[in-house]
Design a protein around this motif. Structure first.
Motif, PDB file in Angstrom:
ATOM      1  N   ARG A   1      -0.200 -86.990  70.312  1.00 44.35           N
ATOM      2  CA  ARG A   1      -1.160 -85.901  69.815  1.00 44.35           C
ATOM      3  C   ARG A   1      -2.500 -86.046  70.098  1.00 44.35           C
ATOM      4  NH1 ARG A   1       1.084 -83.375  64.944  1.00 44.35           N
ATOM      5  NH2 ARG A   1      -0.766 -82.286  64.806  1.00 44.35           N
ATOM      6  N   THR A   2      -3.010 -87.398  70.650  1.00 40.42           N
ATOM      7  CA  THR A   2      -4.366 -87.487  71.054  1.00 40.42           C
ATOM      8  C   THR A   2      -4.416 -86.879  72.589  1.00 40.42           C
ATOM      9  OG1 THR A   2      -4.502 -89.699  69.809  1.00 40.42           O
ATOM     10  CG2 THR A   2      -5.979 -89.258  71.704  1.00 40.42           C
ATOM     11  N   VAL A   3      -3.351 -87.021  73.435  1.00 39.24           N
ATOM     12  CA  VAL A   3      -3.152 -86.604  74.672  1.00 39.24           C
ATOM     13  C   VAL A   3      -3.375 -85.100  74.610  1.00 39.24           C
ATOM     14  CG1 VAL A   3      -1.912 -86.276  76.773  1.00 39.24           C
ATOM     15  CG2 VAL A   3      -2.234 -88.574  75.667  1.00 39.24           C
ATOM     16  N   VAL A   4      -2.477 -84.435  73.833  1.00 42.47           N
ATOM     17  CA  VAL A   4      -2.472 -83.006  73.591  1.00 42.47           C
ATOM     18  C   VAL A   4      -3.877 -82.505  73.260  1.00 42.47           C
ATOM     19  CG1 VAL A   4      -1.785 -81.218  71.970  1.00 42.47           C
ATOM     20  CG2 VAL A   4      -0.099 -82.835  73.043  1.00 42.47           C
ATOM     21  N   ARG A   5      -4.508 -82.928  72.307  1.00 48.26           N
ATOM     22  CA  ARG A   5      -5.567 -82.720  71.804  1.00 48.26           C
ATOM     23  C   ARG A   5      -6.981 -82.750  73.125  1.00 48.26           C
ATOM     24  NH1 ARG A   5      -4.722 -86.128  66.892  1.00 48.26           N
ATOM     25  NH2 ARG A   5      -4.074 -84.304  65.287  1.00 48.26           N
ATOM     26  N   ASP A   6      -6.798 -83.603  74.010  1.00 48.27           N
ATOM     27  CA  ASP A   6      -7.622 -83.813  74.934  1.00 48.27           C
ATOM     28  C   ASP A   6      -7.298 -82.572  76.063  1.00 48.27           C
ATOM     29  OD1 ASP A   6      -8.849 -86.116  74.310  1.00 48.27           O
ATOM     30  OD2 ASP A   6      -7.500 -87.518  75.507  1.00 48.27           O
ATOM     31  N   VAL A   7      -6.118 -82.418  76.209  1.00 47.42           N
ATOM     32  CA  VAL A   7      -5.730 -81.116  77.033  1.00 47.42           C
ATOM     33  C   VAL A   7      -6.313 -79.942  76.368  1.00 47.42           C
ATOM     34  CG1 VAL A   7      -3.707 -79.845  77.991  1.00 47.42           C
ATOM     35  CG2 VAL A   7      -3.395 -82.144  78.013  1.00 47.42           C
ATOM     36  N   LEU A   8      -6.043 -79.565  75.059  1.00 40.11           N
ATOM     37  CA  LEU A   8      -6.436 -78.484  74.332  1.00 40.11           C
ATOM     38  C   LEU A   8      -7.951 -78.377  74.702  1.00 40.11           C
ATOM     39  CD1 LEU A   8      -4.013 -78.550  71.629  1.00 40.11           C
ATOM     40  CD2 LEU A   8      -4.106 -76.880  73.641  1.00 40.11           C
ATOM     41  N   ALA A   9      -8.803 -79.293  74.378  1.00 41.65           N
ATOM     42  CA  ALA A   9     -10.112 -79.256  74.277  1.00 41.65           C
ATOM     43  C   ALA A   9     -10.524 -79.094  75.921  1.00 41.65           C
ATOM     44  CB  ALA A   9     -10.822 -80.725  74.096  1.00 41.65           C
ATOM     45  N   ARG A  10      -9.904 -79.513  76.892  1.00 43.92           N
ATOM     46  CA  ARG A  10     -10.402 -79.199  78.193  1.00 43.92           C
ATOM     47  C   ARG A  10     -10.002 -77.451  78.607  1.00 43.92           C
ATOM     48  NH1 ARG A  10     -10.249 -84.107  77.536  1.00 43.92           N
ATOM     49  NH2 ARG A  10     -11.607 -85.435  79.035  1.00 43.92           N
ATOM     50  N   LEU A  11      -9.067 -77.183  77.962  1.00 43.54           N
ATOM     51  CA  LEU A  11      -8.660 -75.652  78.122  1.00 43.54           C
ATOM     52  C   LEU A  11      -9.589 -75.032  77.456  1.00 43.54           C
ATOM     53  CD1 LEU A  11      -4.745 -75.865  77.649  1.00 43.54           C
ATOM     54  CD2 LEU A  11      -6.055 -75.388  79.779  1.00 43.54           C
ATOM     55  N   SER A  12      -9.981 -75.355  76.385  1.00 42.75           N
ATOM     56  CA  SER A  12     -10.955 -74.627  75.445  1.00 42.75           C
ATOM     57  C   SER A  12     -12.411 -74.577  76.220  1.00 42.75           C
ATOM     58  CB  SER A  12     -11.467 -75.213  74.161  1.00 42.75           C
ATOM     59  OG  SER A  12     -12.415 -74.462  73.352  1.00 42.75           O
ATOM     60  N   GLU A  13     -12.687 -75.671  76.907  1.00 39.65           N
ATOM     61  CA  GLU A  13     -13.897 -75.703  77.720  1.00 39.65           C
ATOM     62  C   GLU A  13     -13.832 -74.755  78.890  1.00 39.65           C
ATOM     63  OE1 GLU A  13     -14.371 -79.805  79.063  1.00 39.65           O
ATOM     64  OE2 GLU A  13     -14.910 -80.613  77.005  1.00 39.65           O
ATOM     65  N   ARG A  14     -12.724 -74.387  79.450  1.00 46.14           N
ATOM     66  CA  ARG A  14     -12.444 -73.588  80.578  1.00 46.14           C
ATOM     67  C   ARG A  14     -12.244 -71.991  79.952  1.00 46.14           C
ATOM     68  NH1 ARG A  14      -9.823 -76.471  85.454  1.00 46.14           N
ATOM     69  NH2 ARG A  14     -11.356 -75.027  86.346  1.00 46.14           N
ATOM     70  N   GLY A  15     -12.179 -71.896  78.613  1.00 45.31           N
ATOM     71  CA  GLY A  15     -12.060 -70.564  78.057  1.00 45.31           C
ATOM     72  C   GLY A  15     -10.871 -70.063  77.833  1.00 45.31           C
ATOM     73  N   LEU A  16      -9.712 -70.899  78.249  1.00 46.96           N
ATOM     74  CA  LEU A  16      -8.265 -70.311  78.046  1.00 46.96           C
ATOM     75  C   LEU A  16      -7.771 -70.175  76.808  1.00 46.96           C
ATOM     76  CD1 LEU A  16      -6.723 -71.661  81.380  1.00 46.96           C
ATOM     77  CD2 LEU A  16      -7.033 -69.432  80.882  1.00 46.96           C
ATOM     78  N   VAL A  17      -8.193 -71.233  76.097  1.00 42.97           N
ATOM     79  CA  VAL A  17      -7.680 -71.279  74.604  1.00 42.97           C
ATOM     80  C   VAL A  17      -8.992 -71.305  73.463  1.00 42.97           C
ATOM     81  CG1 VAL A  17      -5.645 -72.490  75.133  1.00 42.97           C
ATOM     82  CG2 VAL A  17      -7.473 -73.707  74.330  1.00 42.97           C
ATOM     83  N   ARG A  18      -8.571 -71.115  72.160  1.00 42.86           N
ATOM     84  CA  ARG A  18      -9.737 -71.154  71.201  1.00 42.86           C
ATOM     85  C   ARG A  18      -9.131 -71.371  70.032  1.00 42.86           C
ATOM     86  NH1 ARG A  18      -8.145 -66.336  71.804  1.00 42.86           N
ATOM     87  NH2 ARG A  18      -7.821 -64.815  70.118  1.00 42.86           N
ATOM     88  N   LYS A  19      -9.835 -71.850  68.869  1.00 39.10           N
ATOM     89  CA  LYS A  19      -9.286 -72.053  67.657  1.00 39.10           C
ATOM     90  C   LYS A  19      -9.617 -70.817  66.666  1.00 39.10           C
ATOM     91  CE  LYS A  19      -8.565 -76.853  66.677  1.00 39.10           C
ATOM     92  NZ  LYS A  19      -8.954 -77.877  65.704  1.00 39.10           N
ATOM     93  N   ASN A  20      -8.806 -70.164  66.264  1.00 39.50           N
ATOM     94  CA  ASN A  20      -8.864 -69.147  65.241  1.00 39.50           C
ATOM     95  C   ASN A  20      -9.694 -69.481  63.739  1.00 39.50           C
ATOM     96  OD1 ASN A  20      -6.657 -70.163  63.910  1.00 39.50           O
ATOM     97  ND2 ASN A  20      -5.298 -68.340  64.370  1.00 39.50           N
TER      98      ASN A  20
END
Length: 332
Positions: free
Chosen positions: A141-160
């Motif tokens: 899950r730590t790896v997943v959070r790293d990936v999602l954090a970087r996707l968030s930085e690039r504007g592809l995902v966000r938290k609702n």
């Protein structure tokens, strides 16, 4: 072929490619494409691009009138050999393999996740469940959070508001917003890049555009993604402003994913794109930088209108059947 612990990715890529060339495993004239090599080495394109540029400076590869590099020194009339390098394979010794595997785990899956996410958002809103993503790639899950954090930085995902990871939807308005940013960023980048642009690459791109515009070969439309990527790499991302390059790359992600997806769905591309890009490149080659930047703005405006028109067609197409398992459609 030896590598050192902690060696930078582009050094690893260069070491592997140089050894394969020296041993004759990559024959003279073979066309080397960044994307294919990046896939084989399980790294992003940037370090592969850096490695190829270094090999070019050493006379082991050279640019030609097409995308990518040819194995061999320039000026010898080497004919392109368009065999897919993935069919040939790369010899990677134990040292290089260890160095590649020692990279942070998130880097090994990031490009795949980015591609999966960017390719679905035109169809609607999707939720990414951390546990399912972790299970899909067999990572923590730590790896997943790293990936999602970087996707968030690039504007592809966000938290609702419920702290769920959400991707999309990519609507007509968001496409307009992305193209608005393109209109602000890319002409400026082109202007600042003019003195830095590789003249041989520019002339090769111009010759390619002129040929496509004149002959209208059957594969010209299917080659559009590659053509536009070549234009961006050669004319826009040559800007010396590193932060500007980063902003442009990030903003292009959903735009590129959308146009690529529309093409894969069978929606026709427009040959006027080739004419528009040819005019930009032709003006650049003549040193008319201001006119080239203005022409690029005109091209972006026309490209926006074409994309919006095609998205109206997508609105009546069912969801894709091949969405990654960890992406769950959220009902609007």
């Amino acid at each position: 072929m030896t590598t050192q612990p902690g060696q930078r990715r582009y050094d690893i890529a260069e070491t592997v490619l140089r050894a394969n060339i020296a041993e004759g495993l990559l024959p003279e004239g073979l066309v080397l494409l960044e994307g294919h090599i990046a896939d084989m080495l399980q790294m992003s394109r940037a370090p592969v691009q850096h490695a190829l540029q270094s090999l070019e400076a050493k006379g082991l590869v050279h640019r030609f009138q097409g995308r990518g590099y040819l194995v061999g020194a320039a000026g010898r009339g080497i004919e392109p050999l368009r065999t897919d390098i993935r069919q040939i394979g790369l010899a990677i010794n134990q040292h290089a393999d260890t160095a590649l595997q020692s990279r942070a785990s998130w880097e090994r899956i990031y490009d795949t996740v980015e591609r999966d996410v960017a390719g679905c958002v035109v169809f609607g809103r999707y939720r990414i469940i951390e546990s399912e993503l972790a299970s899909h790639f067999n990572v923590s899950r730590t790896v997943v959070r790293d990936v999602l954090a970087r996707l968030s930085e690039r504007g592809l995902v966000r938290k609702n508001q419920s702290s769920h990871w959400i991707a999309g939807p990519l609507t007509a308005q968001t496409v307009k917003d992305h193209f608005g940013l393109r209109a602000m960023l890319e002409p400026q980048a082109l202007t600042s890049a003019a003195a830095q642009i590789d003249r041989a690459a520019l002339e090769a791109l111009l010759a390619r555009l002129q040929r496509l515009e004149r002959d209208h070969p059957e594969d010209s439309l299917s080659d559009m993604d590659d053509l536009q990527a070549c234009f961006i790499d050669t004319c826009i991302l040559a800007t010396p402003n590193e932060r500007l390059r980063e902003l442009i790359r990030n903003n292009l992600l959903p735009v590129t994913a959308t146009t690529s997806l529309l093409a894969h769905l069978g929606l026709p591309a427009d040959l006027t794109t080739i004419t528009e890009l040819r005019l930009v490149v032709e003006l650049l080659s003549r040193g008319a930088t201001t006119a080239a930047a203005a022409m690029h703005e005109t091209h972006l405006d026309a490209a926006l209108n074409r994309t919006i028109a095609q998205m109206k067609i997508v609105a009546i197409i069912p969801d894709p059947g091949a969405t990654a398992a960890y992406l769950t459609r959220v009902q609007e």
